[in-house]
Motif scaffolding. Structure first.
Motif, PDB file in Angstrom:
ATOM      1  N   ILE A 117      -5.646   2.605  -4.017  1.00 50.44           N
ATOM      2  CA  ILE A 117      -5.964   1.711  -2.904  1.00 50.44           C
ATOM      3  C   ILE A 117      -4.970   1.998  -1.790  1.00 50.44           C
ATOM      4  O   ILE A 117      -3.795   1.657  -1.889  1.00 50.44           O
ATOM      5  CB  ILE A 117      -5.898   0.235  -3.341  1.00 50.44           C
ATOM      6  CG1 ILE A 117      -6.918  -0.029  -4.450  1.00 50.44           C
ATOM      7  CG2 ILE A 117      -6.145  -0.693  -2.148  1.00 50.44           C
ATOM      8  CD1 ILE A 117      -6.853  -1.425  -5.019  1.00 50.44           C
ATOM      9  N   SER A 120     -10.277   8.407  -4.139  1.00 50.90           N
ATOM     10  CA  SER A 120      -9.944   7.139  -4.779  1.00 50.90           C
ATOM     11  C   SER A 120      -9.926   7.239  -6.285  1.00 50.90           C
ATOM     12  O   SER A 120      -9.378   6.376  -6.961  1.00 50.90           O
ATOM     13  CB  SER A 120     -10.956   6.062  -4.371  1.00 50.90           C
ATOM     14  OG  SER A 120     -12.245   6.414  -4.807  1.00 50.90           O
ATOM     15  N   ALA A 125     -13.383  -1.438  -5.071  1.00 50.11           N
ATOM     16  CA  ALA A 125     -12.888  -1.726  -6.420  1.00 50.11           C
ATOM     17  C   ALA A 125     -13.883  -2.547  -7.225  1.00 50.11           C
ATOM     18  O   ALA A 125     -13.776  -2.634  -8.446  1.00 50.11           O
ATOM     19  CB  ALA A 125     -11.549  -2.460  -6.343  1.00 50.11           C
ATOM     20  N   SER A 159      -6.747  -1.863   3.111  1.00 52.57           N
ATOM     21  CA  SER A 159      -7.498  -3.055   2.711  1.00 52.57           C
ATOM     22  C   SER A 159      -8.984  -2.761   2.525  1.00 52.57           C
ATOM     23  O   SER A 159      -9.646  -3.363   1.665  1.00 52.57           O
ATOM     24  CB  SER A 159      -7.314  -4.168   3.746  1.00 52.57           C
ATOM     25  OG  SER A 159      -7.743  -3.749   5.025  1.00 52.57           O
ATOM     26  N   TYR A 210       0.847  -1.199   0.000  1.00 48.01           N
ATOM     27  CA  TYR A 210       0.000   0.000   0.000  1.00 48.01           C
ATOM     28  C   TYR A 210       0.887   1.255   0.000  1.00 48.01           C
ATOM     29  O   TYR A 210       1.952   1.251   0.617  1.00 48.01           O
ATOM     30  CB  TYR A 210      -0.893   0.019   1.241  1.00 48.01           C
ATOM     31  CG  TYR A 210      -1.888  -1.104   1.329  1.00 48.01           C
ATOM     32  CD1 TYR A 210      -3.082  -1.073   0.626  1.00 48.01           C
ATOM     33  CD2 TYR A 210      -1.638  -2.207   2.149  1.00 48.01           C
ATOM     34  CE1 TYR A 210      -3.999  -2.111   0.725  1.00 48.01           C
ATOM     35  CE2 TYR A 210      -2.543  -3.243   2.262  1.00 48.01           C
ATOM     36  CZ  TYR A 210      -3.728  -3.196   1.550  1.00 48.01           C
ATOM     37  OH  TYR A 210      -4.627  -4.222   1.651  1.00 48.01           O
ATOM     38  N   ASP A 250     -10.288  -0.295   1.146  1.00 44.01           N
ATOM     39  CA  ASP A 250     -10.529   0.301  -0.173  1.00 44.01           C
ATOM     40  C   ASP A 250     -10.803  -0.746  -1.246  1.00 44.01           C
ATOM     41  O   ASP A 250     -11.416  -0.442  -2.273  1.00 44.01           O
ATOM     42  CB  ASP A 250      -9.325   1.148  -0.607  1.00 44.01           C
ATOM     43  CG  ASP A 250      -9.163   2.412   0.211  1.00 44.01           C
ATOM     44  OD1 ASP A 250     -10.146   2.828   0.852  1.00 44.01           O
ATOM     45  OD2 ASP A 250      -8.052   2.975   0.216  1.00 44.01           O
ATOM     46  N   ILE A 251     -10.327  -1.960  -1.006  1.00 37.41           N
ATOM     47  CA  ILE A 251     -10.421  -2.988  -2.058  1.00 37.41           C
ATOM     48  C   ILE A 251     -11.872  -3.304  -2.376  1.00 37.41           C
ATOM     49  O   ILE A 251     -12.219  -3.547  -3.540  1.00 37.41           O
ATOM     50  CB  ILE A 251      -9.649  -4.259  -1.650  1.00 37.41           C
ATOM     51  CG1 ILE A 251      -8.158  -3.924  -1.468  1.00 37.41           C
ATOM     52  CG2 ILE A 251      -9.814  -5.355  -2.698  1.00 37.41           C
ATOM     53  CD1 ILE A 251      -7.322  -5.099  -0.999  1.00 37.41           C
TER      54      ILE A 251
END
Length: 395
Positions: A160, A386, A169, A163, A142, A165-166
Protein backbone atom coordinates in the motif's frame (compact mmCIF):
# COMPACT_ATOMS: atom_id res chain seq x y z
CA UNK A 1 14.54 -35.91 21.34
CA UNK A 2 14.70 -38.68 23.90
CA UNK A 3 17.58 -40.68 22.43
CA UNK A 4 20.23 -40.73 19.77
CA UNK A 5 19.30 -42.24 16.41
CA UNK A 6 22.01 -44.39 14.90
CA UNK A 7 22.80 -45.32 11.27
CA UNK A 8 20.50 -48.05 10.04
CA UNK A 9 17.48 -46.25 11.49
CA UNK A 10 14.92 -44.49 9.29
CA UNK A 11 14.68 -40.71 9.09
CA UNK A 12 11.49 -39.37 7.55
CA UNK A 13 11.34 -36.04 5.70
CA UNK A 14 8.18 -34.05 5.06
CA UNK A 15 7.67 -30.63 3.51
CA UNK A 16 10.24 -31.24 0.82
CA UNK A 17 11.33 -28.99 -2.07
CA UNK A 18 14.29 -28.87 -4.49
CA UNK A 19 16.72 -28.78 -1.54
CA UNK A 20 15.39 -32.19 -0.57
CA UNK A 21 17.72 -33.93 -3.01
CA UNK A 22 20.76 -32.74 -1.04
CA UNK A 23 19.11 -33.56 2.31
CA UNK A 24 18.29 -37.10 1.19
CA UNK A 25 21.81 -37.56 -0.15
CA UNK A 26 23.41 -36.38 3.11
CA UNK A 27 21.19 -38.70 5.14
CA UNK A 28 21.90 -41.71 2.93
CA UNK A 29 25.63 -40.97 2.96
CA UNK A 30 25.58 -41.11 6.76
CA UNK A 31 24.07 -44.60 6.67
CA UNK A 32 20.41 -43.87 7.40
CA UNK A 33 17.32 -45.07 5.59
CA UNK A 34 15.15 -42.26 4.24
CA UNK A 35 11.39 -42.06 3.91
CA UNK A 36 9.66 -39.10 2.28
CA UNK A 37 6.07 -37.90 2.51
CA UNK A 38 4.79 -35.69 -0.34
CA UNK A 39 1.35 -34.36 -1.19
CA UNK A 40 2.05 -34.76 -4.92
CA UNK A 41 4.49 -36.90 -6.86
CA UNK A 42 8.01 -35.41 -7.16
CA UNK A 43 10.12 -38.32 -8.48
CA UNK A 44 13.07 -36.14 -9.52
CA UNK A 45 13.46 -35.11 -5.86
CA UNK A 46 12.46 -38.29 -4.04
CA UNK A 47 14.01 -40.99 -6.26
CA UNK A 48 16.99 -41.48 -3.89
CA UNK A 49 14.71 -42.18 -0.91
CA UNK A 50 14.15 -45.74 0.31
CA UNK A 51 10.40 -45.20 0.21
CA UNK A 52 7.96 -42.40 -0.64
CA UNK A 53 4.38 -42.02 0.51
CA UNK A 54 2.19 -39.78 -1.63
CA UNK A 55 -0.84 -38.48 0.22
CA UNK A 56 -2.72 -35.40 1.34
CA UNK A 57 -1.55 -33.71 4.51
CA UNK A 58 -4.94 -34.45 6.09
CA UNK A 59 -4.88 -38.15 5.18
CA UNK A 60 -4.49 -39.66 8.64
CA UNK A 61 -4.22 -43.21 7.34
CA UNK A 62 -1.21 -42.41 5.13
CA UNK A 63 0.34 -40.15 7.76
CA UNK A 64 0.06 -43.00 10.26
CA UNK A 65 1.72 -45.36 7.78
CA UNK A 66 4.53 -42.86 7.33
CA UNK A 67 4.97 -42.22 11.04
CA UNK A 68 5.08 -45.91 11.92
CA UNK A 69 7.75 -46.53 9.26
CA UNK A 70 10.10 -43.85 10.66
CA UNK A 71 12.22 -43.58 13.79
CA UNK A 72 12.33 -39.78 13.54
CA UNK A 73 10.74 -37.22 11.22
CA UNK A 74 11.99 -33.77 10.21
CA UNK A 75 10.28 -31.01 8.23
CA UNK A 76 12.57 -29.57 5.60
CA UNK A 77 10.58 -26.33 5.29
CA UNK A 78 8.11 -24.70 7.71
CA UNK A 79 5.22 -24.95 5.23
CA UNK A 80 3.70 -28.05 6.85
CA UNK A 81 0.91 -27.23 9.29
CA UNK A 82 2.04 -27.83 12.86
CA UNK A 83 -1.03 -30.02 13.49
CA UNK A 84 0.34 -32.50 10.93
CA UNK A 85 3.70 -32.62 12.71
CA UNK A 86 1.98 -33.01 16.06
CA UNK A 87 -0.02 -35.96 14.69
CA UNK A 88 3.16 -37.63 13.38
CA UNK A 89 4.72 -37.15 16.81
CA UNK A 90 2.48 -39.95 18.09
CA UNK A 91 4.50 -42.44 16.04
CA UNK A 92 8.03 -41.07 15.66
CA UNK A 93 10.40 -38.62 17.31
CA UNK A 94 10.18 -34.99 16.09
CA UNK A 95 13.72 -33.71 16.73
CA UNK A 96 13.00 -30.11 15.66
CA UNK A 97 10.07 -29.83 18.02
CA UNK A 98 6.75 -28.11 17.33
CA UNK A 99 6.96 -24.90 19.36
CA UNK A 100 9.18 -23.05 16.88
CA UNK A 101 7.03 -24.16 13.94
CA UNK A 102 3.87 -22.82 15.57
CA UNK A 103 5.57 -19.47 16.19
CA UNK A 104 6.97 -18.87 12.69
CA UNK A 105 3.76 -19.97 10.96
CA UNK A 106 1.81 -17.21 12.72
CA UNK A 107 3.16 -13.73 11.96
CA UNK A 108 1.54 -12.25 15.06
CA UNK A 109 3.06 -14.91 17.31
CA UNK A 110 6.43 -14.43 15.63
CA UNK A 111 6.39 -10.67 16.25
CA UNK A 112 5.27 -11.16 19.84
CA UNK A 113 8.16 -13.61 20.27
CA UNK A 114 10.66 -11.12 18.82
CA UNK A 115 9.25 -8.32 20.98
CA UNK A 116 9.62 -10.51 24.04
CA UNK A 117 13.34 -11.02 23.46
CA UNK A 118 13.90 -7.30 22.70
CA UNK A 119 14.55 -7.48 18.95
CA UNK A 120 13.90 -4.51 16.67
CA UNK A 121 11.12 -5.13 14.13
CA UNK A 122 8.96 -2.96 11.88
CA UNK A 123 5.89 -1.29 13.47
CA UNK A 124 2.69 -3.26 12.86
CA UNK A 125 -0.99 -3.55 13.75
CA UNK A 126 -3.58 -6.27 13.21
CA UNK A 127 -6.56 -5.63 10.92
CA UNK A 128 -9.65 -7.59 9.95
CA UNK A 129 -11.18 -5.37 7.25
CA UNK A 130 -10.89 -2.20 5.20
CA UNK A 131 -12.13 0.00 8.03
CA UNK A 132 -9.24 -1.16 10.20
CA UNK A 133 -6.78 -0.42 7.41
CA UNK A 134 -8.10 3.12 6.98
CA UNK A 135 -7.98 3.72 10.74
CA UNK A 136 -4.48 2.26 11.19
CA UNK A 137 -2.57 3.50 8.16
CA UNK A 138 -1.75 6.90 9.69
CA UNK A 139 0.03 5.26 12.60
CA UNK A 140 1.86 2.82 10.34
CA UNK A 141 2.61 5.24 7.50
CA UNK A 142 3.16 4.75 3.78
CA UNK A 143 4.32 2.51 2.26
CA UNK A 144 2.94 -0.42 4.22
CA UNK A 145 2.58 -4.16 3.67
CA UNK A 146 -0.67 -6.04 4.17
CA UNK A 147 0.00 -9.69 5.01
CA UNK A 148 -2.10 -12.67 6.13
CA UNK A 149 -1.40 -13.67 9.73
CA UNK A 150 -0.87 -17.29 8.72
CA UNK A 151 2.09 -18.04 6.50
CA UNK A 152 1.48 -20.51 3.73
CA UNK A 153 2.59 -21.81 0.37
CA UNK A 154 1.96 -19.43 -2.52
CA UNK A 155 0.68 -16.56 -0.42
CA UNK A 156 1.33 -12.97 -1.35
CA UNK A 157 1.53 -9.64 0.39
CA UNK A 158 0.07 -6.37 -0.84
CA UNK A 159 2.00 -3.12 -0.94
CA UNK A 160 0.00 0.00 0.00
CA UNK A 161 1.84 3.06 -1.29
CA UNK A 162 -0.94 5.66 -1.08
CA UNK A 163 -4.49 6.03 0.22
CA UNK A 164 -5.99 5.12 -3.18
CA UNK A 165 -4.38 1.66 -2.89
CA UNK A 166 -6.48 0.81 0.15
CA UNK A 167 -9.67 0.37 -1.88
CA UNK A 168 -7.94 -2.40 -3.86
CA UNK A 169 -7.34 -4.23 -0.61
CA UNK A 170 -10.99 -5.24 -0.63
CA UNK A 171 -10.10 -7.93 -3.18
CA UNK A 172 -7.04 -8.94 -1.18
CA UNK A 173 -8.49 -9.25 2.31
CA UNK A 174 -10.42 -12.46 2.83
CA UNK A 175 -11.86 -13.72 6.09
CA UNK A 176 -9.49 -13.74 9.05
CA UNK A 177 -6.89 -11.45 10.58
CA UNK A 178 -4.17 -9.63 8.67
CA UNK A 179 -1.02 -7.80 9.61
CA UNK A 180 -0.47 -4.21 8.46
CA UNK A 181 3.24 -3.53 8.74
CA UNK A 182 5.47 -0.58 7.89
CA UNK A 183 7.66 -1.14 4.87
CA UNK A 184 11.25 -0.56 5.96
CA UNK A 185 13.10 1.43 3.32
CA UNK A 186 16.45 -0.33 3.40
CA UNK A 187 19.74 -0.35 1.57
CA UNK A 188 20.85 -3.91 2.32
CA UNK A 189 19.44 -7.32 3.25
CA UNK A 190 21.30 -10.02 5.12
CA UNK A 191 20.69 -13.53 6.38
CA UNK A 192 22.39 -15.22 9.30
CA UNK A 193 21.98 -18.99 9.44
CA UNK A 194 22.70 -21.20 12.43
CA UNK A 195 22.29 -24.75 13.65
CA UNK A 196 21.25 -25.28 17.24
CA UNK A 197 20.73 -28.06 19.74
CA UNK A 198 19.76 -27.86 23.39
CA UNK A 199 23.40 -27.31 24.35
CA UNK A 200 25.07 -25.68 21.34
CA UNK A 201 24.71 -23.05 18.62
CA UNK A 202 26.94 -22.95 15.54
CA UNK A 203 26.61 -19.88 13.31
CA UNK A 204 27.43 -19.79 9.61
CA UNK A 205 29.16 -16.71 8.13
CA UNK A 206 26.91 -13.76 7.30
CA UNK A 207 25.29 -13.70 3.84
CA UNK A 208 24.20 -10.63 1.87
CA UNK A 209 21.23 -10.89 -0.50
CA UNK A 210 20.49 -9.18 -3.80
CA UNK A 211 16.99 -9.08 -5.26
CA UNK A 212 15.33 -7.81 -8.41
CA UNK A 213 12.77 -5.03 -8.09
CA UNK A 214 9.99 -7.62 -8.01
CA UNK A 215 11.68 -9.55 -5.20
CA UNK A 216 13.27 -12.37 -7.15
CA UNK A 217 16.52 -13.53 -5.56
CA UNK A 218 19.57 -12.82 -7.74
CA UNK A 219 22.57 -13.65 -5.58
CA UNK A 220 23.86 -14.57 -2.13
CA UNK A 221 27.34 -13.32 -1.10
CA UNK A 222 29.30 -14.81 1.79
CA UNK A 223 31.06 -13.88 3.96
CA UNK A 224 29.37 -10.47 3.84
CA UNK A 225 31.17 -7.45 5.28
CA UNK A 226 29.51 -5.31 7.95
CA UNK A 227 31.00 -3.36 10.85
CA UNK A 228 31.92 -5.35 13.94
CA UNK A 229 29.17 -3.86 16.12
CA UNK A 230 26.46 -4.80 13.64
CA UNK A 231 27.80 -8.33 13.23
CA UNK A 232 27.92 -8.78 17.00
CA UNK A 233 24.31 -7.60 17.25
CA UNK A 234 23.20 -10.01 14.52
CA UNK A 235 24.97 -12.86 16.31
CA UNK A 236 23.40 -11.83 19.62
CA UNK A 237 19.98 -11.89 18.00
CA UNK A 238 20.37 -15.33 16.47
CA UNK A 239 21.66 -16.72 19.77
CA UNK A 240 18.68 -15.17 21.59
CA UNK A 241 16.30 -16.75 19.09
CA UNK A 242 18.02 -20.13 19.47
CA UNK A 243 17.82 -19.93 23.27
CA UNK A 244 14.09 -19.12 23.34
CA UNK A 245 12.54 -20.85 20.32
CA UNK A 246 12.66 -24.44 21.64
CA UNK A 247 13.86 -25.66 18.27
CA UNK A 248 16.59 -28.10 17.20
CA UNK A 249 18.15 -27.86 13.75
CA UNK A 250 19.02 -25.30 11.10
CA UNK A 251 17.26 -21.94 11.02
CA UNK A 252 17.87 -18.44 9.67
CA UNK A 253 17.14 -14.86 10.70
CA UNK A 254 16.65 -12.32 7.91
CA UNK A 255 17.64 -8.67 8.40
CA UNK A 256 17.05 -5.25 6.85
CA UNK A 257 19.65 -2.47 7.24
CA UNK A 258 18.62 1.14 6.53
CA UNK A 259 20.74 3.93 5.07
CA UNK A 260 21.36 5.20 8.62
CA UNK A 261 22.64 1.80 9.76
CA UNK A 262 19.53 0.80 11.71
CA UNK A 263 19.06 -2.97 11.94
CA UNK A 264 15.61 -4.60 11.70
CA UNK A 265 14.69 -8.27 11.84
CA UNK A 266 12.46 -9.23 8.92
CA UNK A 267 11.54 -12.77 9.95
CA UNK A 268 12.70 -16.18 11.16
CA UNK A 269 12.93 -19.16 8.81
CA UNK A 270 13.11 -22.73 10.04
CA UNK A 271 14.71 -25.50 8.04
CA UNK A 272 16.76 -25.55 4.86
CA UNK A 273 16.82 -22.60 2.48
CA UNK A 274 18.13 -21.86 -1.00
CA UNK A 275 20.07 -18.96 0.52
CA UNK A 276 22.07 -21.25 2.81
CA UNK A 277 23.22 -23.28 -0.19
CA UNK A 278 26.01 -20.71 -0.46
CA UNK A 279 27.75 -22.67 2.32
CA UNK A 280 28.00 -25.79 0.16
CA UNK A 281 31.20 -24.32 -1.26
CA UNK A 282 32.33 -21.78 1.36
CA UNK A 283 32.46 -23.61 4.70
CA UNK A 284 33.69 -26.95 6.01
CA UNK A 285 30.14 -28.16 6.70
CA UNK A 286 26.86 -27.39 4.92
CA UNK A 287 23.32 -26.88 6.20
CA UNK A 288 22.32 -30.45 5.32
CA UNK A 289 24.93 -32.17 7.44
CA UNK A 290 24.27 -29.81 10.35
CA UNK A 291 20.54 -30.51 10.12
CA UNK A 292 21.23 -34.25 10.12
CA UNK A 293 23.63 -34.04 13.07
CA UNK A 294 21.16 -32.03 15.12
CA UNK A 295 18.30 -34.38 14.22
CA UNK A 296 19.99 -37.66 15.16
CA UNK A 297 21.68 -36.47 18.37
CA UNK A 298 25.23 -35.91 17.14
CA UNK A 299 27.26 -32.87 18.24
CA UNK A 300 27.21 -29.99 15.78
CA UNK A 301 30.23 -29.51 13.55
CA UNK A 302 32.32 -26.41 14.35
CA UNK A 303 31.86 -24.12 11.33
CA UNK A 304 34.92 -22.69 9.58
CA UNK A 305 35.07 -20.38 6.58
CA UNK A 306 37.07 -21.87 3.69
CA UNK A 307 36.59 -19.44 0.82
CA UNK A 308 34.49 -16.57 -0.49
CA UNK A 309 31.63 -17.12 -2.91
CA UNK A 310 28.69 -15.63 -4.75
CA UNK A 311 25.76 -18.01 -5.11
CA UNK A 312 24.01 -16.92 -8.31
CA UNK A 313 20.45 -18.05 -9.08
CA UNK A 314 20.08 -19.33 -12.65
CA UNK A 315 16.62 -18.91 -14.16
CA UNK A 316 15.21 -20.59 -17.24
CA UNK A 317 15.52 -17.57 -19.52
CA UNK A 318 19.28 -17.49 -18.78
CA UNK A 319 19.85 -21.08 -19.97
CA UNK A 320 21.55 -20.22 -23.25
CA UNK A 321 23.78 -17.53 -21.74
CA UNK A 322 24.92 -19.80 -18.91
CA UNK A 323 26.08 -22.56 -21.26
CA UNK A 324 29.01 -20.44 -22.44
CA UNK A 325 30.15 -19.90 -18.84
CA UNK A 326 29.96 -23.66 -18.25
CA UNK A 327 32.73 -24.04 -20.80
CA UNK A 328 34.83 -21.06 -19.73
CA UNK A 329 34.89 -20.65 -15.95
CA UNK A 330 37.25 -22.79 -13.87
CA UNK A 331 36.13 -21.20 -10.57
CA UNK A 332 32.39 -21.70 -11.12
CA UNK A 333 30.50 -24.71 -9.76
CA UNK A 334 27.06 -25.57 -11.14
CA UNK A 335 23.97 -27.40 -9.92
CA UNK A 336 20.99 -27.85 -12.22
CA UNK A 337 17.51 -29.12 -11.33
CA UNK A 338 15.89 -31.76 -13.51
CA UNK A 339 12.43 -30.81 -12.28
CA UNK A 340 12.61 -27.17 -13.37
CA UNK A 341 9.38 -25.86 -14.89
CA UNK A 342 10.69 -24.76 -18.27
CA UNK A 343 7.36 -23.11 -19.14
CA UNK A 344 8.10 -20.41 -16.57
CA UNK A 345 10.94 -18.18 -17.82
CA UNK A 346 11.66 -17.07 -14.24
CA UNK A 347 11.61 -20.60 -12.83
CA UNK A 348 14.84 -21.64 -11.13
CA UNK A 349 17.01 -23.74 -13.43
CA UNK A 350 19.90 -24.13 -11.00
CA UNK A 351 22.64 -22.48 -8.94
CA UNK A 352 26.19 -21.44 -9.68
CA UNK A 353 28.84 -20.80 -7.05
CA UNK A 354 31.39 -18.20 -8.15
CA UNK A 355 34.30 -18.87 -5.81
CA UNK A 356 37.50 -17.11 -4.81
CA UNK A 357 39.93 -16.52 -1.97
CA UNK A 358 38.74 -13.30 -0.35
CA UNK A 359 37.60 -10.47 -2.65
CA UNK A 360 33.81 -10.40 -3.13
CA UNK A 361 34.04 -7.31 -5.31
CA UNK A 362 36.32 -9.14 -7.74
CA UNK A 363 33.79 -11.96 -7.95
CA UNK A 364 30.96 -9.49 -8.58
CA UNK A 365 32.99 -7.89 -11.37
CA UNK A 366 33.56 -11.31 -12.91
CA UNK A 367 29.82 -11.97 -12.86
CA UNK A 368 29.00 -8.54 -14.30
CA UNK A 369 31.46 -9.06 -17.15
CA UNK A 370 29.51 -12.11 -18.35
CA UNK A 371 26.28 -10.03 -18.60
CA UNK A 372 24.26 -13.18 -17.80
CA UNK A 373 22.45 -11.44 -14.95
CA UNK A 374 22.41 -7.96 -16.47
CA UNK A 375 19.90 -8.73 -19.21
CA UNK A 376 16.21 -8.28 -18.34
CA UNK A 377 13.59 -10.98 -18.64
CA UNK A 378 12.55 -11.12 -22.32
CA UNK A 379 8.83 -10.51 -21.79
CA UNK A 380 6.48 -7.56 -21.77
CA UNK A 381 4.13 -9.01 -19.19
CA UNK A 382 4.62 -7.89 -15.61
CA UNK A 383 2.64 -8.55 -12.47
CA UNK A 384 0.88 -5.79 -10.60
CA UNK A 385 3.25 -3.91 -8.33
CA UNK A 386 0.79 -4.24 -5.50
CA UNK A 387 1.29 -8.00 -5.47
CA UNK A 388 4.97 -8.20 -6.28
CA UNK A 389 6.33 -8.53 -2.76
CA UNK A 390 7.39 -12.12 -2.16
CA UNK A 391 7.49 -12.42 1.63
CA UNK A 392 9.05 -15.86 1.72
CA UNK A 393 12.65 -16.51 0.66
CA UNK A 394 11.78 -19.86 -0.90
CA UNK A 395 10.08 -19.96 -4.27
Amino acid sequence: MSSTIFPGSTLGIIGINRNGVAMIAATKKAGFNVGVYVDHSQPDITKMADFTIDGAYNDKQKLTEFGEACDAIIYQTPNIDSTVIRFLGQYAAIPQGINGLEIVQDRLMERAFLDQININIAPYVTVVGLDDVYQSIDSIGYPALLKPIQRGIGEQSMMIKRSSDITRAADFIDTGTYLLESWIDHTSEYTLTAACTKDDVEIFPLAQLEYTEDRKLISVASPAKVNDDMLEEMQRIIKSVAASLQYTGVFSVNFYVTSTGTLYVKNIELGLTSIANVYDNTTNVDQYEQQLRASVGMPLHVIRQLQTALLMIIRNYQAIAIKRQWLLKNNWKFRFFNNSNTDDPEGILGFVWVTGDADLEALRNQVDDTEVWNKPLPTSDTEEASKSIDEEQEE
